[in-house]
Design a protein around this motif. Structure first.
Motif, PDB file in Angstrom:
ATOM      1  N   PRO A  66       0.831   5.785  -0.525  1.00  0.00           N
ATOM      2  CA  PRO A  66      -0.016   6.984  -0.600  1.00  0.00           C
ATOM      3  C   PRO A  66      -0.380   7.261  -2.059  1.00  0.00           C
ATOM      4  O   PRO A  66       0.331   6.836  -2.976  1.00  0.00           O
ATOM      5  CB  PRO A  66       0.894   8.095  -0.045  1.00  0.00           C
ATOM      6  CG  PRO A  66       1.980   7.401   0.705  1.00  0.00           C
ATOM      7  CD  PRO A  66       2.150   6.066   0.047  1.00  0.00           C
ATOM      8  N   SER A  67      -1.465   7.997  -2.282  1.00  0.00           N
ATOM      9  CA  SER A  67      -1.879   8.278  -3.658  1.00  0.00           C
ATOM     10  C   SER A  67      -0.861   9.152  -4.385  1.00  0.00           C
ATOM     11  O   SER A  67      -0.669   9.025  -5.588  1.00  0.00           O
ATOM     12  CB  SER A  67      -3.266   8.922  -3.690  1.00  0.00           C
ATOM     13  OG  SER A  67      -3.246  10.121  -2.955  1.00  0.00           O
ATOM     14  N   GLN A  68      -0.210  10.044  -3.669  1.00  0.00           N
ATOM     15  CA  GLN A  68       0.848  10.877  -4.254  1.00  0.00           C
ATOM     16  C   GLN A  68       2.000  10.918  -3.261  1.00  0.00           C
ATOM     17  O   GLN A  68       1.795  11.116  -2.067  1.00  0.00           O
ATOM     18  CB  GLN A  68       0.353  12.288  -4.534  1.00  0.00           C
ATOM     19  CG  GLN A  68       1.379  13.109  -5.266  1.00  0.00           C
ATOM     20  CD  GLN A  68       0.780  14.386  -5.844  1.00  0.00           C
ATOM     21  OE1 GLN A  68      -0.421  14.541  -5.961  1.00  0.00           O
ATOM     22  NE2 GLN A  68       1.638  15.308  -6.200  1.00  0.00           N
TER      23      GLN A  68
ATOM     24  N   ARG B 151       3.913  11.455   7.613  1.00  0.00           N
ATOM     25  CA  ARG B 151       4.139  11.595   6.178  1.00  0.00           C
ATOM     26  C   ARG B 151       5.450  10.982   5.689  1.00  0.00           C
ATOM     27  O   ARG B 151       5.813  11.153   4.537  1.00  0.00           O
ATOM     28  CB  ARG B 151       4.030  13.054   5.741  1.00  0.00           C
ATOM     29  CG  ARG B 151       2.618  13.598   6.005  1.00  0.00           C
ATOM     30  CD  ARG B 151       2.439  14.955   5.463  1.00  0.00           C
ATOM     31  NE  ARG B 151       2.102  14.831   4.030  1.00  0.00           N
ATOM     32  CZ  ARG B 151       1.863  15.867   3.252  1.00  0.00           C
ATOM     33  NH1 ARG B 151       1.939  17.091   3.722  1.00  0.00           N
ATOM     34  NH2 ARG B 151       1.568  15.701   1.995  1.00  0.00           N
TER      35      ARG B 151
ATOM     36  N   PRO C 150       0.846  -1.205   0.000  1.00  0.00           N
ATOM     37  CA  PRO C 150       0.000   0.000   0.000  1.00  0.00           C
ATOM     38  C   PRO C 150       0.881   1.256   0.000  1.00  0.00           C
ATOM     39  O   PRO C 150       1.852   1.346   0.755  1.00  0.00           O
ATOM     40  CB  PRO C 150      -0.786  -0.115   1.310  1.00  0.00           C
ATOM     41  CG  PRO C 150      -0.726  -1.560   1.684  1.00  0.00           C
ATOM     42  CD  PRO C 150       0.575  -2.075   1.144  1.00  0.00           C
TER      43      PRO C 150
ATOM     44  N   SER D  72       5.647  10.714  -7.717  1.00  0.00           N
ATOM     45  CA  SER D  72       5.599  11.992  -8.430  1.00  0.00           C
ATOM     46  C   SER D  72       7.000  12.553  -8.607  1.00  0.00           C
ATOM     47  O   SER D  72       7.234  13.368  -9.494  1.00  0.00           O
ATOM     48  CB  SER D  72       4.706  12.986  -7.684  1.00  0.00           C
ATOM     49  OG  SER D  72       5.155  13.143  -6.353  1.00  0.00           O
TER      50      SER D  72
ATOM     51  N   THR E  16       4.659  16.770   0.811  1.00  0.00           N
ATOM     52  CA  THR E  16       4.046  15.564   0.261  1.00  0.00           C
ATOM     53  C   THR E  16       4.425  14.367   1.122  1.00  0.00           C
ATOM     54  O   THR E  16       5.341  14.448   1.943  1.00  0.00           O
ATOM     55  CB  THR E  16       4.505  15.334  -1.203  1.00  0.00           C
ATOM     56  OG1 THR E  16       3.738  14.274  -1.777  1.00  0.00           O
ATOM     57  CG2 THR E  16       5.993  15.004  -1.286  1.00  0.00           C
ATOM     58  N   ASP E  17       3.739  13.264   0.929  1.00  0.00           N
ATOM     59  CA  ASP E  17       4.150  12.029   1.585  1.00  0.00           C
ATOM     60  C   ASP E  17       5.479  11.592   1.008  1.00  0.00           C
ATOM     61  O   ASP E  17       5.773  11.835  -0.169  1.00  0.00           O
ATOM     62  CB  ASP E  17       3.104  10.923   1.376  1.00  0.00           C
ATOM     63  CG  ASP E  17       1.902  11.099   2.291  1.00  0.00           C
ATOM     64  OD1 ASP E  17       2.076  10.928   3.506  1.00  0.00           O
ATOM     65  OD2 ASP E  17       0.815  11.407   1.778  1.00  0.00           O
TER      66      ASP E  17
ATOM     67  N   ARG F 275       5.765   4.868  -9.796  1.00  0.00           N
ATOM     68  CA  ARG F 275       4.481   5.397  -9.314  1.00  0.00           C
ATOM     69  C   ARG F 275       4.631   6.750  -8.634  1.00  0.00           C
ATOM     70  O   ARG F 275       3.647   7.447  -8.389  1.00  0.00           O
ATOM     71  CB  ARG F 275       3.864   4.428  -8.291  1.00  0.00           C
ATOM     72  CG  ARG F 275       3.235   3.195  -8.843  1.00  0.00           C
ATOM     73  CD  ARG F 275       1.721   3.268  -8.953  1.00  0.00           C
ATOM     74  NE  ARG F 275       1.029   4.067  -7.985  1.00  0.00           N
ATOM     75  CZ  ARG F 275       0.581   3.639  -6.800  1.00  0.00           C
ATOM     76  NH1 ARG F 275       0.768   2.393  -6.428  1.00  0.00           N
ATOM     77  NH2 ARG F 275      -0.056   4.460  -5.990  1.00  0.00           N
TER      78      ARG F 275
END
Length: 177
Positions: A16-18, A75, A14, A100, A51-52, A98
């Motif tokens: 984070p989304s970003q 984070r 799993p 950013s 960001t994470d 995956r």
């Protein structure tokens, strides 16, 4: 001919989304010193304010490089438990693809990330052995329409009298390298 590459098809933990993927390890370009440790810690904490951060430290002793590791914090996430010797490079590659952005030691994964189309900050403190690599990397990533490649020489912090730590970042975290 140079072209972007595709990541391996592998099940990921799993995430984070970003997020920014981060991998720091000791090398001739980023030696194990107190200054480097403080600068990297500050960099990760400041990045986590935006960001994470997914740390790619393995905890595995596979070569002569030692990971700079951070305890999990707000984070700042680790995938250490998901990285096994048999597939850790495939897993790290898929995670970077995956992300950013990628931030890490100017070395192996920092050369790979732009080929995956991921903007990369390659951190170094000693460029003696990197000048040719940096020049070639910038030209190739541009030609292949890869991710942006930005070297960050943290030795300039000391030269400019810029603190390697942020009081605010250090106050909000007990994370240590």
């Amino acid at each position: 001919r140079y072209r972007r590459i595709s990541p391996p098809d592998i099940a990921l933990p799993p995430l984070p989304s970003q997020f920014a993927a981060v991998k720091f390890y000791t090398a001739a370009s980023l030696p194990p010193s107190e200054f480097v440790r403080r600068a990297l810690q500050s960099l990760v904490l400041r990045l986590a304010e935006q960001t994470d951060v997914v740390m790619l430290d393995t905890g595995l002793a596979l070569d002569d490089h030692e990971d700079y590791s951070f305890a999990a914090a707000s984070r700042v996430h680790s995938v250490r438990e998901s990285l096994q010797p048999r597939d850790n490079l495939a897993m790290q590659t898929a995670i970077i693809a995956r992300a950013s952005s990628f931030v890490g030691t100017c070395g192996a994964l920092a050369w790979l990330a732009p080929m995956l189309g991921v903007d990369t900050t390659a951190v170094l403190a000693d460029a003696r052995f990197l000048h040719g690599h940096l020049d070639v990397a910038r030209r190739i990533y541009h030609v292949m329409n890869g991710g942006r490649f930005s070297p960050l020489d943290i030795s300039a912090f000391d030269q400019l009298g810029i603190s390697a730590t942020s009081r605010q970042s250090m106050r909000h975290s007990r994370t240590r390298l």
